[in-house]
Structure formats: structure tokens, C-alpha cells
Design an enzyme around this catalytic site. Structure first.
Site, short mmCIF file in Angstrom:
data_model
loop_
_atom_site.label_atom_id
_atom_site.label_comp_id
_atom_site.label_asym_id
_atom_site.label_seq_id
_atom_site.Cartn_x
_atom_site.Cartn_y
_atom_site.Cartn_z
N CYS A 2 -18.45 -13.10 1.66
CA CYS A 2 -17.24 -13.86 1.39
C CYS A 2 -16.70 -13.53 0.00
CB CYS A 2 -17.42 -15.36 1.47
SG CYS A 2 -18.06 -15.93 3.03
N ARG A 27 -16.83 -7.62 0.86
CA ARG A 27 -17.81 -8.71 0.86
C ARG A 27 -17.85 -9.46 2.19
NH1 ARG A 27 -19.22 -10.20 -4.41
NH2 ARG A 27 -19.92 -12.21 -3.63
N TRP A 75 -17.26 -13.83 5.69
CA TRP A 75 -18.37 -13.28 6.47
C TRP A 75 -19.06 -14.50 7.06
CZ3 TRP A 75 -23.75 -13.66 6.46
CH2 TRP A 75 -24.44 -12.66 7.17
N ASN A 101 -18.00 -19.68 -0.96
CA ASN A 101 -18.92 -18.58 -0.66
C ASN A 101 -20.33 -19.14 -0.83
OD1 ASN A 101 -20.38 -16.18 -0.58
ND2 ASN A 101 -19.86 -15.61 -2.66
N GLY A 102 -21.18 -19.00 0.19
CA GLY A 102 -22.53 -19.56 0.10
C GLY A 102 -22.84 -20.35 1.34
N GLU A 485 -34.40 5.33 4.45
CA GLU A 485 -33.02 5.21 3.97
C GLU A 485 -32.06 6.00 4.87
OE1 GLU A 485 -31.46 3.35 2.16
OE2 GLU A 485 -29.65 4.40 1.54
N LYS A 489 -28.97 4.31 6.90
CA LYS A 489 -27.57 4.76 6.75
C LYS A 489 -26.95 5.00 8.12
CE LYS A 489 -26.88 3.81 3.64
NZ LYS A 489 -27.63 3.26 2.63
N GLU A 492 -26.49 1.60 10.24
CA GLU A 492 -25.53 0.59 9.79
C GLU A 492 -24.07 1.02 9.96
OE1 GLU A 492 -25.94 -0.56 5.66
OE2 GLU A 492 -26.40 1.48 5.09
N HIS A 508 -49.42 7.96 16.04
CA HIS A 508 -50.01 6.65 16.37
C HIS A 508 -49.08 5.80 17.23
CE1 HIS A 508 -53.38 7.47 13.78
NE2 HIS A 508 -52.54 7.84 12.82
N LYS A 607 -21.10 -6.44 1.89
CA LYS A 607 -21.69 -5.67 0.80
C LYS A 607 -22.66 -6.49 -0.04
CE LYS A 607 -21.75 -2.01 -1.88
NZ LYS A 607 -22.56 -0.92 -1.31
C1 F6R Z 1 -27.46 -0.64 2.80
C2 F6R Z 1 -27.11 -1.69 1.87
C3 F6R Z 1 -27.95 -2.92 1.85
C4 F6R Z 1 -28.21 -3.32 0.39
C5 F6R Z 1 -28.94 -4.68 0.34
C6 F6R Z 1 -29.29 -5.07 -1.09
O1 F6R Z 1 -26.60 0.45 2.71
O2 F6R Z 1 -26.17 -1.58 1.13
O3 F6R Z 1 -29.12 -2.75 2.54
O4 F6R Z 1 -28.97 -2.33 -0.22
O5 F6R Z 1 -28.15 -5.65 0.91
O6 F6R Z 1 -28.15 -5.16 -1.88
P1 F6R Z 1 -28.23 -5.13 -3.45
O7 F6R Z 1 -28.70 -3.79 -3.85
O8 F6R Z 1 -26.84 -5.41 -3.90
O9 F6R Z 1 -29.21 -6.20 -3.85
#
Ligand code: F6R
Length: 612
Positions: A2, A27, A75, A101-102, A485, A489, A492, A508, A607
Site C-alpha cells: 500500500c 507497493r 495491496w 497502510n498496515g 534466487e 525470479k 514471481e 535425494h 515491493k
Molecule cells: C523478490 C523480492 C522479495 C524481497 C523481500 C524482502 O524479488 O523482491 O522477495 O526480497 O520481500 O524485501 P526487502 O529486501 O525490502 O526486505
């Protein structure tokens, strides 16, 4: 999670609010809304399901005049994303409008009590409960809006950043926070509000970061005033913002994600700048706390998502270079695990945004139990950065694409410098080793520039794999987290199911999945485990699986076995995740684009995860 924007005193508040919402859309982007107080004293609230563009279309035929307003991009946490659940929400008699937000954890109990007092609810949100509560307190006790806001905030359990407009107070805007960020921008004749500084940057570089349990009284004619929830005057601490508008725009790229992938030579340059001098690593966070690092008994790394993957790589680096025992914990698990933390432990919180609720809570718990808190954050002045004893910023600039790219490479680079600096201090690395790795860190921007030349061949390769339903990512040692990672990527942003495993774990269980419909991406640079990874590749090929291998340039052995190889420059093993991340980012990006996905705003994600 949000985004909140607010504005008071500007001639056309609506345009500022909409622009701010676009900046904060990363966000949350399932619905949006705006409340504007016009010159006739009318409080107009417009809301729409969908993105900010949908809200704009909805507002085209409406009265959007006024110099005071609040806005929100959502969100969803409570109630599905629709017009009714979108913010702002209003109190019973419609005089107050609030964005939030929260999460208000005790919203169900409060809602029931308010319903018994005659309040009727329009939405399913916890936010409406909060604004109805403020309205109810105000009406039933006859107190001021500020008093009612203070009282209501004392009754709620949970996290919030809120902005509140009162139709009867056209000269004032209220804002408050607990565990969710809010920044106030002090402009010339106008004051602005944002969940982060991006909506303010065009108007001012003077900002105040609101602290937990503070309420800001933002008036048209008087200087900004801050009080705490228990009515003690707070300090208005004005900071200077170092951010430019160009950093927040796409700069000719079709997506922020691609721009951010291609920015990495420059962002790593900024990340390293001034930190490697005469073949040594100089980090002020380590220099100022030498005794803490010299006598450290254990490092506990807490983080989420991509930052957690960087933490796993950091663990290998600390073990190898600084010889300190390291634990890496999901922050969300750590906070509820009754962890054993002692004096002499260092908790390292890794977070791009510096606002992730779980990471912040984990950090606070470790700190309360005696750990020294060190932050590895990107956003300057963020909550985690402020709650740590010391830290190192990654300095990669604003990351707007929801999938983290340049922050990951910045985090790993900072962790490599940190491990090296601590190793220097503790005498666990030789001067030769420091010199060699430090030189390679300095060379990273150029190496990444070369690696980015893979873009065209990866775009071509992505066409072959666009319609695959599952992917496996395998790596060993320091590149096992890189495999995690790479898989994250892909899933998501393309919504293709992908799993990361240590390559040796394949036998395994996951090996059962291998057939000609499951491609495997191997991260296989020439390192100590190279021979072992080659055996794993052969095991996949023997079962009819296709292999995409990321290899060190000149690796002819893997070239003869894999279906596709992507060559990256040779770097010391400890830095190879920074380089091998690049083809993985590009592969995920191109597959997602070919599938027609919304790369910068993938479904269901946001984000900055400021809720649990
Ligand atoms: C993946 C991604 C999320 C963040 C996670 C932590 O691409 O962006 O998995 O890495 O939400 O976010 P931060 O680093 O802001 O604490």
C-alpha cells in the site's frame, strides 16, 4: 504494501496525488483511491478497482479540485480488491476520510463493538474500522479530531501508517505511524506526504521521517508539529533528501526491471565507491565498531525473499573469510522462534526497502536480547536503517521493479566487502587474499557490463522455453543460493513454477521429476565443486532432461553436454553469485515478457512488505 500520498497547500492537489500514486504503485496495485477537499468544503472520495490509470479514468468526469487531499494504492489484506474495499474510507457521518497502510489486528473486536453502537460498515476492511472508531470517539465524547485520532491509535493493535482528512478542518492534515513508513516533505507553501520519498522528490528535498507512535499535524499556515500518541511533543528533525527524479523514471527501457538489470555496472560502482582503498576494504560500520567485530561470537542474519538468498551467500563469505559461525534465518520464522541470542552476537538485517515488517521485528527481538544490530539496507533513512546500531548501505539507488535485481547484486557485494573487512580485522585472511578479492570487487562493474552482452542470446533462448510449466535450478556451494534466487525470479514474474536445490540434493528426490519436459538451469562456474556439478549435469542428461548451464568462459567440457551454455567472465568463487545472477535475471525477464506478464507489477505481489 500500500502506498500513501498526501498534499496540503498546492493549487492542484489531485495531479500531485495521482503522480505520487504512480510513483508508489510498486507497493500495491489492486485498487486505488483519492479524497479531495474542495473550496466549497466538500469532501469528494473517488475509488476504483485496478491500477492508478483506472482511477484516473474514473475521475475524468468528476470534480477533482482542491488543495488538500490524500490518496492510496492498495495491496489487499482484508477483503478482496474492489471499489468498496479500496481506500480512502470514511466515518459514519462522512466528515473524516482516512487512508491506511498496515494491518489492524484487533479490527474484528473493534468492529463488533462499533456495530453495537450503531455504526454500519460498507467495506470488509480493517481500515474502515479505524476511521469509524475515530469518528465514533469524536462524536461520543465531543473531543477534537486530533484527540480522537490519538485515542483510537491507543486502542488499535497492529501496524499502521495513516493519513486523515477532516472536512471540518480545511487547513489541516493528520498523519501517524507505527511500524509502517511515512515521510513528510516540506515544500514552499505546500506540504507533502508519502509512504516513501518518491512522491515528494519533485517538490522538495526537505523531509521528515515520522517515527513510530508519532502523529504529525500538518497545517497550511503553521510549521509542522509532531506529537507522540501519549501527547508528548516530538522532534521535527528535517533531513536533506538525496534522490533525483531521473532515478525514478524508466529512461527509455520498456520496464523498470530491465532498466535496473542494465544499471548494475553503475549501481555496483556506486556501491563499491570509496570502500576499497589501496587494496583494502574500508567500511565505516566496521571501523567504528572494531571491538564488536573482533570479539563477535556469532552472526545471525535475518532477512526475507531475495535478501534472504543474499544472506545465505553472506554466510559462506563470513565462514570462509572471517571464520565466524553464522546462522541465516527467515525473519518471519526467527521472530516467533524464541531465539537464543546472547551478548557477543551480531544480528545482520538485510533489506532493500528497510521496511519489511518481519525483518524489522526479528531485528528488534535480537537487539532486545543483547545482540549488536547491523543493517545492510538500500533505502537511506528507512526503519531498519534507523533501528540498527550501525550498518552499510548498498547505495544502488531506488529499485522500483517488484522483482529485486540490482539490490541483490548490491547486497552480495556489500556482504563480500563486510566479510573481507571483518576478516582483515580478525586476521583470518591474508593480505594477499584481501588484495586479490578487493581488486576483483573493484572490477565487478566492468565484468557485469561484459556479462550483460548475453542479453540477445538469452532473449533468443527464452523463446524456446516460454511455454514450459516447470523449471529446476541447481547450484552448489556459494551458488546454491544463486539457484534459489534464479528460481524465485522466474516464478514471481512469469508465474512458471520453479524450484531451486543444491545440485547434490537432486538425487535425494527431485531427480524423479526429470524428463524431457523439465528443463534444468545449472549454475556451474569453474570452482572447487566444478567436477561434482558436471556429474549432476550428466545425471540430468541421462534422464532426457534439457540443460541450460551458466559456465565460466572457455568451459568446453560443459559445452559438450549442455543443450545451451551461457558464458560468464571468470571471478573469484566468492563473487560468482554477483555475476551468475545476471543471466538468471535476464532469463526470467525475457520469458515473462514473452508470456505477456506485467513484469514490473506481477500479480499478488508488492515491493515493500510492511505487513506480516
Ligand atoms: C523478490 C523480492 C522479495 C524481497 C523481500 C524482502 O524479488 O523482491 O522477495 O526480497 O520481500 O524485501 P526487502 O529486501 O525490502 O526486505
Amino acid at each position: 504494501m500500500c502506498g500513501i500520498v498526501g498534499c496540503i497547500g498546492a493549487e492542484n492537489a489531485y495531479s500531485i496525488l495521482i503522480k505520487g500514486l504512480h510513483r508508489l504503485e510498486y507497493r500495491g496495485y489492486d485498487s486505488a483511491g483519492v479524497a479531495l477537499l474542495n473550496d466549497n468544503g466538500e469532501l469528494n472520495v473517488y475509488k476504483s478497482r485496478g491500477k492508478v490509470n483506472d482511477l484516473e479514468r474514473f475521475c475524468e468526469s468528476k470534480d477533482c479540485s482542491g488543495s488538500l487531499g490524500i490518496a492510496h494504492t492498495r495491496w489487499a489484506t482484508h477483503g478482496e480488491p474492489n471499489d468498496v474495499n479500496a481506500h480512502p474510507h470514511c466515518c459514519q457521518n462522512g466528515t473524516l476520510a482516512l487512508v491506511h497502510n498496515g494491518t489492524i489486528e484487533n479490527y474484528a473486536v473493534l468492529r463488533e463493538a462499533l456495530e453495537q453502537h450503531g455504526c454500519s460498515f460498507r467495506s470488509e476492511t480493517d481500515t474502515e474500522v479505524l476511521v469509524q472508531l475515530i469518528g465514533y470517539i469524536k462524536q461520543s465524547s465531543g473531543c477534537s479530531t486530533l484527540e480522537a485520532l490519538r485515542e483510537a491509535l491507543q486502542q488499535v493493535v497492529g501496524a499502521y501508517a495513516v493519513a486523515l482528512v477532516d472536512r471540518e478542518q480545511p487547513d489541516c492534515l493528520y498523519a501517524a505511524r507505527k511500524s509502517s513508513p511515512l515521510v513528510i516533505g516540506i515544500g514552499d507553501g505546500a506540504t507533502f506526504l508519502g509512504s516513501d520519498a518518491s512522491p515528494l522528490v519533485e517538490f522538495t528535498d526537505k523531509v521528515v521521517y515520522l517515527k513510530d507512535n508519532e502523529i504529525a499535524i500538518i497545517s497550511r499556515s503553521e510549521p509542522l508539529k509532531v506529537i507522540t500518541n501519549d501527547n508528548t511533543p516530538g522532534k521535527v528533525d528535517i533531513k536533506t533528501l538525496k534522490m533525483s527524479v531521473s532515478q525514478l523514471e524508466k529512461g527509455g527501457y520498456p520496464h523498470f526491471m530491465l532498466k535496473e538489470i542494465f544499471e548494475q555496472p553503475d549501481t555496483l560502482h556506486d556501491c563499491i565507491r570509496g570502500r576499497i582503498v589501496d587494496g583494502k576494504v574500508l567500511l565505516s560500520g566496521v571501523r567504528d565498531n572494531e571491538e564488536v567485530f573482533r570479539s563477535a561470537r556469532r552472526i545471525i542474519i535475518v532477512a526475507c525473499g531475495t535478501s534472504w538468498h543474499a544472506g545465505l551467500i553472506g554466510k559462506r563469505l563470513f565462514l570462509d573469510l572471517a571464520r565466524i559461525p553464522v546462522e541465516v534465518e527467515y525473519a518471519s520464522e526467527f521472530r516467533y522462534s524464541n531465539p537464543v541470542v546472547n551478548r557477543g552476537d551480531i544480528v545482520v538485517a538485510i533489506s532493500q526497502s528497510g521496511e519489511t515488517a518481519d525483518t524489522l521485528a526479528a531485528l528488534q527481538i535480537a537487539r532486545e536480547r543483547g545482540a549488536f544490530a547491523y543493517g545492510v539496507c538500500n533505502v537511506v533513512g528507512s526503519s531498519i536503517a534507523r533501528e540498527t546500531d550501525s550498518g552499510t548501505y548498498i547505495h544502488v539507488g531506488p529499485e522500483i521493479g517488484v522483482a529485486s535485481t540490482k539490490a541483490f547484486t548490491g547486497q552480495v557485494t556489500v556482504l563480500a566487502m563486510l566479510a573481507l573487512a571483518v576478516g582483515q580485522l580478525r586476521g583470518t585472511v591474508s593480505a594477499e587474499q584481501v588484495k586479490e578479492i578487493a581488486a576483483s570487487i573493484k572490477a565487478l562493474p566492468g565484468i557485469i557490463r561484459t556479462t550483460l552482452k548475453l542479453n540477445d542470446s538469452i532473449r533468443h533462448l527464452s523463446g524456446i522455453y516460454t511455454y514450459v510449466h516447470n523449471f529446476l535450478y541447481l547450484g552448489r556451494g556459494v551458488n546454491f543460493p544463486t539457484a534459489l534466487e534464479g528460481a524465485l525470479k522466474l516464478k514471481e514474474i512469469s508465474y512458471i513454477h520453479a524450484e531451486g536445490y543444491p545440485a547434490a540434493e537432486m538425487k535425494h528426490g527431485p531427480i524423479a521429476l526429470i524428463d524431457n519436459e523439465l528443463p534444468t538451469v545449472f549454475i556451474a562456474p569453474m570452482d572447487d565443486l566444478h567436477e561434482k556439478v558436471i556429474s549432476n549435469i550428466q545425471q540430468v542428461k541421462a534422464r532426457g532432461g534439457s540443460v541450460i548451464a551458466i559456465v565460466t568462459e572457455g568451459d568446453e567440457t560443459i559445452a559438450t553436454m549442455a543443450d545451451h551454455t551461457l558464458e560468464i567472465p571468470r571471478v573469484p568463487e566468492c563473487l560468482s553469485p554477483v555475476v551468475s545472477a545476471i543471466p538468471l535475471q535476464l532469463l526470467a525477464y525475457h520469458i515473462a515478457v514473452m508470456k505477456g506478464r506485467d513484469v514490473d507489477m506481477p500479480r499478488n505481489l508488492a515491493k515493500s512488505v510492511t505487513v506480516e
